[in-house]
Design a protein around this motif. Structure first.
Motif, mmCIF file in Angstrom:
data_model
loop_
_atom_site.group_PDB
_atom_site.id
_atom_site.type_symbol
_atom_site.label_atom_id
_atom_site.label_comp_id
_atom_site.label_asym_id
_atom_site.label_seq_id
_atom_site.Cartn_x
_atom_site.Cartn_y
_atom_site.Cartn_z
ATOM 1 N N LEU A 553 -78.679 73.116 -53.697
ATOM 2 C CA LEU A 553 -78.874 72.630 -52.330
ATOM 3 C C LEU A 553 -78.102 73.493 -51.334
ATOM 4 O O LEU A 553 -76.908 73.745 -51.485
ATOM 5 N N ARG A 554 -78.817 73.945 -50.274
ATOM 6 C CA ARG A 554 -78.195 74.780 -49.243
ATOM 7 C C ARG A 554 -78.182 74.104 -47.875
ATOM 8 O O ARG A 554 -77.352 74.437 -47.034
ATOM 9 N N HIS A 555 -79.124 73.186 -47.622
ATOM 10 C CA HIS A 555 -79.243 72.587 -46.289
ATOM 11 C C HIS A 555 -79.475 71.083 -46.453
ATOM 12 O O HIS A 555 -80.417 70.667 -47.122
ATOM 13 N N LEU A 556 -78.616 70.284 -45.808
ATOM 14 C CA LEU A 556 -78.711 68.824 -45.881
ATOM 15 C C LEU A 556 -78.738 68.250 -44.468
ATOM 16 O O LEU A 556 -77.906 68.592 -43.629
ATOM 17 N N GLU A 557 -79.714 67.368 -44.215
ATOM 18 C CA GLU A 557 -79.826 66.665 -42.936
ATOM 19 C C GLU A 557 -79.707 65.169 -43.172
ATOM 20 O O GLU A 557 -80.350 64.632 -44.086
ATOM 21 N N ILE A 558 -78.918 64.473 -42.332
ATOM 22 C CA ILE A 558 -78.831 63.015 -42.368
ATOM 23 C C ILE A 558 -78.880 62.534 -40.923
ATOM 24 O O ILE A 558 -77.964 62.785 -40.141
ATOM 25 N N PHE A 559 -79.963 61.835 -40.564
ATOM 26 C CA PHE A 559 -80.134 61.367 -39.194
ATOM 27 C C PHE A 559 -80.489 59.879 -39.163
ATOM 28 O O PHE A 559 -81.318 59.409 -39.951
#
Length: 615
Positions: A553-559
């Protein structure tokens, strides 16, 4: 070769674009002799020009293009400045114009023309003639744009070779004087970036007309008052009185639009491409029947055009040569001028047996029933549903690559799913499947399972519907690289199932895709996951990540996961994580993650952490 390369770089005057483009040229050369020839050409161009460096190198990059790439590059001159260009749409235009043809490979049969065009696009990118924007789950080019200086070169060469005529603000009054002159009579292509005086174009041999309406809408709005448009729409629907001046003025503008349509359809009968890009909220009362005159059309895109009358003409059936047909038009129905409502599509599409890409309206009226069983060459089918189409017709589409279902999806003919053949027949090349049912309607889970199980080789799956539970792991293709879930209302945690997919690289879990409180990613799960987006899971309180999960995993988004108490401890073990984005969460959540916060140790190894509207 190294010293030779350094000498050539010095000629670029320190300009990054010139260096990159020169590198793109050299990347295609395999011997010292070829490098020496490039070096000689660089010096020659600099002597011939004014020694401006970047412009000379860019011109050399164009002259170095093989003949089959030159027209592909020049075609980019159609698009406005800073335009993000869809790679799929560009390829469809190339093919419709005959710029790209299929290759006959001995022993391998005929290569599909879209794949040939895709290879051309890759070659332009490798030569740095275009800049890649987005890539899909298989890292194929999804969008692209052209650097300003490269676009200037493209426009210059297009003008020198009489490749096309562009109607834009810079044309000004001079265009009005020259529009019927030999300047436009001698070209086969016109790109309009502003609202053109179509009736002034006297070129019966025109082959393509591309409209970009972002500017045209500004021009038409300058001619009309939006409030008056709403009033006249009200009159046309309710047959009530309006003051004479307003009514005549608005009806006159609609008449101008109607004349523009009919003039095109009656005077440009050799058109192969008719393309509209950008939303046009008032494209007139209806699409004229005269469109049936354009029997040579290969490409027709009417996307986002809005008409008052929702019935498309049956004369569309005369367009037997169409390869791409985009009917995603809309209907003006509301008194405030908004758009929406169903569109009637006549049952004539079955006549277009050369169709390769078909985009239906999102909402067709109940009277629309389309027979599509003859479209055996179809590669793309968008907005298919079982209310307006026959599910059995999918069985004949053996070349289908992209299927997007929007609306109802019922399979009455498949009562015993265990004994019936796959819905898509023996299609083993379907790459992308989208199923969108944004209503209270819940499809039979057996139908969904049967459909997914029949897609043995897809790499992209999008599910926007209430299903309650995902199919079992073994029903999914092992090739899936991208999954998008929204409003699925999954009660059970989807991560144990999805984490077992060996090639999954992109996962987007959006807006009530999961309604539970706890989510867990076990060790050795998501072995290739590169990007994870978690958005609007309103009930999510706890997320566990075991050591060894999501190692790539290189990019994580939590919105907008406002009930999530904290980030999982296991994030600290994901050493490849380079970017973390968090948005619309309580301030207390953010404070734990900043330097000095109690959870900072979980994220301190991440180079880029961005917070959006927290607290």
């Amino acid at each position: 070769m190294e010293e030779l390369g350094k000498n050539m770089v010095r000629h670029c005057g320190g300009m990054p674009l010139a260096i990159v483009v020169l590198g793109g040229i050299l990347a295609t050369k395999n011997s010292l002799n070829e490098w020496q020839l490039v070096s000689k050409n660089v010096k020659s161009y600099l002597k011939r020009g004014k020694g401006q460096g970047v412009e000379d190198v860019l011109e050399l990059s164009y002259d170095d293009l093989p003949p089959y790439l030159r027209s592909c590059f020049l075609y980019l001159s159609h698009f406005p400045e800073d335009c993000e260009i869809s790679a799929k749409r560009l390829i469809q235009l190339w093919i419709a114009e005959g710029i790209v043809l299929s290759n006959q490979n001995k022993g391998n049969g005929e290569e599909i023309v879209e794949d040939v065009a895709e290879n051309y696009l890759i070659e332009l990118a490798e030569r740095c003639m275009i800049q890649v924007g987005e890539r899909d789950a298989l890292l194929k080019i999804k969008t692209l744009h052209v650097h300003d200086l490269m676009r200037d070169l493209c426009l210059l060469k297009a003008k020198q070779e009489n490749f096309l005529c562009i109607i834009d603000h810079s044309s000004g009054n001079q265009f009005r004087k020259d529009i019927s002159s030999s300047t436009i009579r001698g070209v086969h292509r016109v790109a309009a970036h502003v609202f053109p005086q179509v009736q002034c174009i006297k070129n019966p041999h025109l082959r393509s007309f591309l409209f970009f309406f972002e500017v045209w809408m500004h021009q038409t709005n300058a001619l009309t008052d939006p409030r008056m448009i709403k009033r006249v729409n009200y009159i046309l629907e309710h047959k009530e009185n309006l003051d004479l001046v307003s009514c005549i003025f608005i009806l006159w503008t609609k008449y101008i639009l109607w004349r523009s349509w009919t003039y095109m359809f009656n005077n440009f009968k050799f058109l192969r491409v008719l393309y509209f890009e950008g939303r046009v909220d008032d494209a007139g009362i209806k699409l004229p029947c005269d469109i049936g005159n354009l029997i040579h059309l290969r490409f027709l895109c009417l996307k986002d055009l809005s008409f008052i009358m929702p019935k498309l003409p049956a004369s569309l059936g005369s367009l037997r040569c169409l390869q791409t047909l985009d009917l995603r038009v809309q209907r003006i129905v509301y008194l405030n001028g908004d758009v929406g409502g169903p569109i009637h599509v006549p049952n004539v599409i079955w006549r277009m047996k050369q169709l390769r890409h078909l985009y239906l309206p999102q909402h067709c009226d109940p009277k629309t029933k389309l027979k599509l069983c003859t479209l055996r060459n179809l590669l793309t089918l968008v907005n298919f549903n079982t209310r307006n189409c026959y599910v059995g017709d999918l069985h004949n589409m053996m070349n289908l690559r992209d299927l997007q279902i929007f609306g109802s999806f019922h399979i009455e003919d498949f009562e015993d799913l265990g004994k019936n053949p796959a819905i898509l027949g023996n299609n083993n090349i379907l790459r992308s499947l989208t199923l969108t049912i944004e209503s209270i309607e819940i499809p039979d889970p057996r139908h969904l399972t049967h459909l997914i199980f029949g897609c043995a080789n897809i790499y992209e799956l999008r599910l926007v519907l209430k299903i309650g539970k995902l199919p079992e792991y073994h029903h999914f293709s092992s090739n899936i690289a991208s999954i998008y879930l929204r409003i699925c209302n999954l009660v059970e945690d989807p991560m144990p199932t999805l984490g077992r997919l060996p090639n999954l690289r992109i996962l987007k879990v959006r807006e009530d895709a999961f309604t539970g409180k706890e989510m867990a990613c076990s060790a050795q799960s998501f072995v290739k996951l590169d990007f994870l987006s978690i958005y609007r899971l309103h009930n999510l309180e706890e997320w566990k990540v075991d050591e060894g999960a999501m190692p790539a995993l290189r990019h994580l988004e939590i919105f907008e996961c406002k009930n999530l108490k904290m980030l999982p401890n296991g994030l600290r073990f994901i050493t490849n994580l380079r970017k973390l984005e968090i948005g619309w969460v309580p301030k207390a959540f953010k404070d734990k993650l900043v330097e000095g916060g109690e959870d900072f140790y979980k994220v301190q190894h991440i180079p880029s952490i961005e917070f959006h509207r927290c607290g």
